[in-house]
Write a protein that holds these residues in place. Structure first.
Motif, PDB file in Angstrom:
ATOM      1  N   LEU A  22       0.824  -1.198   0.000  1.00  0.00           N
ATOM      2  CA  LEU A  22       0.000   0.000   0.000  1.00  0.00           C
ATOM      3  C   LEU A  22       0.864   1.256   0.000  1.00  0.00           C
ATOM      4  CD1 LEU A  22      -2.413  -1.022   2.903  1.00  0.00           C
ATOM      5  CD2 LEU A  22      -2.843  -1.255   0.464  1.00  0.00           C
ATOM      6  N   THR A  23       0.368   2.294  -0.645  1.00  0.00           N
ATOM      7  CA  THR A  23       1.016   3.598  -0.546  1.00  0.00           C
ATOM      8  C   THR A  23       0.628   4.217   0.788  1.00  0.00           C
ATOM      9  OG1 THR A  23      -0.842   4.767  -1.530  1.00  0.00           O
ATOM     10  CG2 THR A  23       0.856   3.922  -3.049  1.00  0.00           C
ATOM     11  N   ILE A  75       8.706  -0.137  10.839  1.00  0.00           N
ATOM     12  CA  ILE A  75      10.137  -0.312  10.621  1.00  0.00           C
ATOM     13  C   ILE A  75      10.411  -0.731   9.171  1.00  0.00           C
ATOM     14  CG2 ILE A  75      12.201  -1.540  11.428  1.00  0.00           C
ATOM     15  CD1 ILE A  75      10.782   0.233  13.554  1.00  0.00           C
ATOM     16  N   GLU A  76      11.422  -0.093   8.571  1.00  0.00           N
ATOM     17  CA  GLU A  76      11.807  -0.436   7.197  1.00  0.00           C
ATOM     18  C   GLU A  76      12.321  -1.871   7.142  1.00  0.00           C
ATOM     19  OE1 GLU A  76      14.355   1.271   3.416  1.00  0.00           O
ATOM     20  OE2 GLU A  76      14.573   2.244   5.359  1.00  0.00           O
ATOM     21  N   GLY A  77      11.883  -2.597   6.150  1.00  0.00           N
ATOM     22  CA  GLY A  77      12.260  -3.998   6.003  1.00  0.00           C
ATOM     23  C   GLY A  77      11.288  -4.945   6.683  1.00  0.00           C
ATOM     24  N   VAL A  78      10.503  -4.428   7.612  1.00  0.00           N
ATOM     25  CA  VAL A  78       9.485  -5.232   8.281  1.00  0.00           C
ATOM     26  C   VAL A  78       8.104  -4.778   7.836  1.00  0.00           C
ATOM     27  CG1 VAL A  78       8.481  -5.902  10.506  1.00  0.00           C
ATOM     28  CG2 VAL A  78      10.960  -5.584  10.291  1.00  0.00           C
ATOM     29  N   HIS A  79       7.793  -3.507   8.066  1.00  0.00           N
ATOM     30  CA  HIS A  79       6.478  -2.959   7.758  1.00  0.00           C
ATOM     31  C   HIS A  79       6.422  -2.212   6.432  1.00  0.00           C
ATOM     32  CE1 HIS A  79       6.600  -3.150  12.237  1.00  0.00           C
ATOM     33  NE2 HIS A  79       5.500  -3.825  11.987  1.00  0.00           N
ATOM     34  N   TYR A  80       7.559  -1.768   5.938  1.00  0.00           N
ATOM     35  CA  TYR A  80       7.571  -1.101   4.641  1.00  0.00           C
ATOM     36  C   TYR A  80       8.885  -1.341   3.917  1.00  0.00           C
ATOM     37  CZ  TYR A  80      10.389   2.806   6.514  1.00  0.00           C
ATOM     38  OH  TYR A  80      11.372   3.579   7.069  1.00  0.00           O
ATOM     39  N   ILE A  81       8.822  -1.157   2.608  1.00  0.00           N
ATOM     40  CA  ILE A  81      10.000  -1.330   1.759  1.00  0.00           C
ATOM     41  C   ILE A  81      10.120  -0.131   0.826  1.00  0.00           C
ATOM     42  CG2 ILE A  81       9.916  -3.857   1.804  1.00  0.00           C
ATOM     43  CD1 ILE A  81       8.700  -3.690  -1.056  1.00  0.00           C
ATOM     44  N   GLY A 102      14.479   3.092  -4.485  1.00  0.00           N
ATOM     45  CA  GLY A 102      13.982   4.439  -4.764  1.00  0.00           C
ATOM     46  C   GLY A 102      13.461   5.156  -3.534  1.00  0.00           C
ATOM     47  N   ARG A 103      12.841   6.286  -3.768  1.00  0.00           N
ATOM     48  CA  ARG A 103      12.270   7.095  -2.686  1.00  0.00           C
ATOM     49  C   ARG A 103      10.871   6.649  -2.295  1.00  0.00           C
ATOM     50  NH1 ARG A 103      12.742  13.317  -3.552  1.00  0.00           N
ATOM     51  NH2 ARG A 103      11.424  13.038  -1.744  1.00  0.00           N
ATOM     52  N   LYS A 104      10.161   6.019  -3.223  1.00  0.00           N
ATOM     53  CA  LYS A 104       8.784   5.593  -2.972  1.00  0.00           C
ATOM     54  C   LYS A 104       8.756   4.543  -1.868  1.00  0.00           C
ATOM     55  CE  LYS A 104       4.504   4.903  -4.978  1.00  0.00           C
ATOM     56  NZ  LYS A 104       3.694   6.076  -4.902  1.00  0.00           N
ATOM     57  N   ILE A 105       7.776   4.665  -0.986  1.00  0.00           N
ATOM     58  CA  ILE A 105       7.609   3.723   0.117  1.00  0.00           C
ATOM     59  C   ILE A 105       6.330   2.936  -0.101  1.00  0.00           C
ATOM     60  CG2 ILE A 105       7.126   3.530   2.584  1.00  0.00           C
ATOM     61  CD1 ILE A 105       8.898   5.960   3.002  1.00  0.00           C
TER      62      ILE A 105
END
Length: 77
Positions: free
Chosen positions: A6-7, A32-38, A43-46
Protein backbone atom coordinates in the motif's frame (compact mmCIF):
# COMPACT_ATOMS: atom_id res chain seq x y z
CA UNK A 1 2.53 -16.04 0.16
CA UNK A 2 1.15 -13.01 -1.58
CA UNK A 3 1.58 -9.68 0.22
CA UNK A 4 -0.48 -6.51 -0.18
CA UNK A 5 1.58 -3.38 -0.78
CA UNK A 6 0.00 0.00 0.00
CA UNK A 7 1.02 3.60 -0.55
CA UNK A 8 0.91 6.03 2.37
CA UNK A 9 -2.48 7.34 1.19
CA UNK A 10 -3.94 3.82 0.91
CA UNK A 11 -2.61 2.87 4.34
CA UNK A 12 -4.09 6.02 5.86
CA UNK A 13 -7.53 5.04 4.54
CA UNK A 14 -7.26 1.59 6.11
CA UNK A 15 -6.01 2.58 9.55
CA UNK A 16 -7.78 5.98 9.70
CA UNK A 17 -4.63 8.03 10.33
CA UNK A 18 -3.65 11.15 8.43
CA UNK A 19 -0.91 10.44 5.85
CA UNK A 20 1.26 13.11 7.50
CA UNK A 21 0.99 11.30 10.85
CA UNK A 22 2.11 8.06 9.21
CA UNK A 23 5.12 9.77 7.59
CA UNK A 24 6.12 11.96 10.56
CA UNK A 25 5.21 9.92 13.65
CA UNK A 26 4.75 6.24 12.83
CA UNK A 27 7.39 5.63 10.16
CA UNK A 28 10.72 4.53 11.67
CA UNK A 29 9.34 4.47 15.23
CA UNK A 30 6.43 2.03 15.00
CA UNK A 31 6.66 1.05 11.34
CA UNK A 32 10.14 -0.31 10.62
CA UNK A 33 11.81 -0.44 7.20
CA UNK A 34 12.26 -4.00 6.00
CA UNK A 35 9.49 -5.23 8.28
CA UNK A 36 6.48 -2.96 7.76
CA UNK A 37 7.57 -1.10 4.64
CA UNK A 38 10.00 -1.33 1.76
CA UNK A 39 11.56 1.01 -0.78
CA UNK A 40 11.28 -0.94 -4.04
CA UNK A 41 14.23 -0.76 -6.40
CA UNK A 42 16.16 1.44 -3.94
CA UNK A 43 13.98 4.44 -4.76
CA UNK A 44 12.27 7.09 -2.69
CA UNK A 45 8.78 5.59 -2.97
CA UNK A 46 7.61 3.72 0.12
CA UNK A 47 5.25 0.75 0.00
CA UNK A 48 3.75 -0.56 3.23
CA UNK A 49 3.17 -4.32 3.77
CA UNK A 50 -0.42 -4.53 4.97
CA UNK A 51 -0.33 -8.06 6.41
CA UNK A 52 2.60 -7.26 8.72
CA UNK A 53 1.08 -3.98 9.89
CA UNK A 54 -2.29 -5.60 10.55
CA UNK A 55 -0.65 -8.44 12.47
CA UNK A 56 1.31 -6.05 14.69
CA UNK A 57 -1.76 -3.85 15.29
CA UNK A 58 -3.78 -6.83 16.53
CA UNK A 59 -0.88 -8.18 18.60
CA UNK A 60 -0.22 -4.84 20.30
CA UNK A 61 -3.90 -4.36 21.13
CA UNK A 62 -3.96 -7.78 22.82
CA UNK A 63 -0.88 -6.90 24.87
CA UNK A 64 -2.14 -3.43 25.80
CA UNK A 65 -4.52 -4.84 28.42
CA UNK A 66 -1.72 -6.83 30.05
CA UNK A 67 0.85 -5.75 32.62
CA UNK A 68 4.44 -6.41 31.50
CA UNK A 69 6.49 -8.52 33.91
CA UNK A 70 10.24 -8.44 34.54
CA UNK A 71 10.77 -11.91 33.03
CA UNK A 72 9.34 -10.76 29.70
CA UNK A 73 5.86 -12.20 30.20
CA UNK A 74 2.57 -10.45 30.81
CA UNK A 75 0.06 -10.49 33.67
CA UNK A 76 -3.49 -10.68 32.30
CA UNK A 77 -5.28 -10.32 35.55
Amino acid sequence: MSLTYLTTAELSERIKYDPRTIRDCLKDSVLIEGVHYIRPFGGRKILYVWERIESDMVRSSDESIAIPMANGGFCHG
